[in-house]
Design an enzyme around this catalytic site. Sequence first.
Site, short mmCIF file in Angstrom:
data_model
loop_
_atom_site.label_atom_id
_atom_site.label_comp_id
_atom_site.label_asym_id
_atom_site.label_seq_id
_atom_site.Cartn_x
_atom_site.Cartn_y
_atom_site.Cartn_z
N SER A 39 0.80 -1.22 0.00
CA SER A 39 0.00 0.00 0.00
C SER A 39 0.83 1.27 0.00
CB SER A 39 -0.93 0.01 1.22
OG SER A 39 -0.19 -0.15 2.42
N ASP A 329 -3.43 8.04 7.84
CA ASP A 329 -4.33 7.11 8.52
C ASP A 329 -3.51 6.24 9.47
OD1 ASP A 329 -3.18 5.05 7.03
OD2 ASP A 329 -4.94 4.64 5.81
N HIS A 332 -0.41 4.69 7.26
CA HIS A 332 0.11 5.25 6.01
C HIS A 332 0.45 6.73 6.17
CE1 HIS A 332 -2.45 1.79 4.78
NE2 HIS A 332 -1.36 1.51 4.10
#
Length: 364
Positions: A39, A329, A332
């Site tokens: 990610s 978040d 991340h």
Amino acid sequence: MASLRLFLCFFLFTASSVNIVCSRSLQKDHIALFVFGDSVYDPGNNNYIDTIARANYYPYGETFFKYPTGRFSDGRLIPDFIAEYANLPLIPPYLQPGNHEFTTGVNFASAGAGALSETNQGFVIDLKTQLSYFKKVAKQLRQELGDAEAMAFLSKAVYLINVGSNDYVLPFTSNSTVFQYFSKQQYVGMVIGNLTETIKEIHKEGGRKFGFRNFGSMGCIPLLKALVPGNTTGSCLEQVNELAKLHNAALTEALEEMEIKLVQFKYSMHHLNIYLSELTKNPGRFGFKEVNKACCGSGPYRGISSCGGRRGVTEYELCSDPTQYFYFDSSHASEKANKQIAQLMWSGPPNITGPYNLKAFFQP
């Protein structure tokens, strides 16, 4: 003859719905960017697979794109900035419909992916599958450019790889019993083994220049701080930090060995652990006010992965200014943090990016 070949190419292109690029020559200084990982690097591949590991909804993307793209951030990711510095367009997700032109590169990364196929199996594009996609691209390039020019193209290209964090975090966020059967050293050995094999396979296809980041104190991300019972002092999950240190040492050793054994193999290693250590000690020096708590999420340190309200928890908090936060978040980075890291990867000093920085890889 040239006009005849151009006519045939045009005929083939218009006679079918498939983008076929006939054999052509690229500029000698043309350098593409290929991206693998999780990610941290995924620009939206997970939008096109059946998974809950997506970021294609508000507030993701709010800062730069002004709409959600599938990137796990408020804006751009590290590969987006690297592409910009290299005068390339945004590198598209491999699974993006209609994406059949690869001469600037392509991004295979998938949120939640690990080096181990078992990590989030069935919900991600694991590293082995990403490699298989790259081999399809390499085959297409050989068909389009011819073997010699395709090999030259692939050998000039830069390969960014960031994977492993999900392999180390998942056992602590699930009911895994993996460490009942493997020591931490054995487990890290499996992760590094899969990563090394992938690098060697890319090298066989022509890859020569690779960019990596090592891991910082992963146990200190908001997601894992929230798992520490009664954590009111910002304590980290030290078991994960230990895995990160073992990984960093093993990765360095593996890269140094490949540099000796693989023809023309070169690598850039960004020491993220050094950057994050300095950041934690003095956030203001880097322009941040908050480095412990996420901008978006819920619970302690906003470490519950509820940003956007699409993953089981509908209620969440959202800060007013993501540029003040290192974490967007629970796990991340914000666009501002990604830009700082990308700048260091691109042109940082040898003690941060040694033995090469990425800028050196893009110079003809």
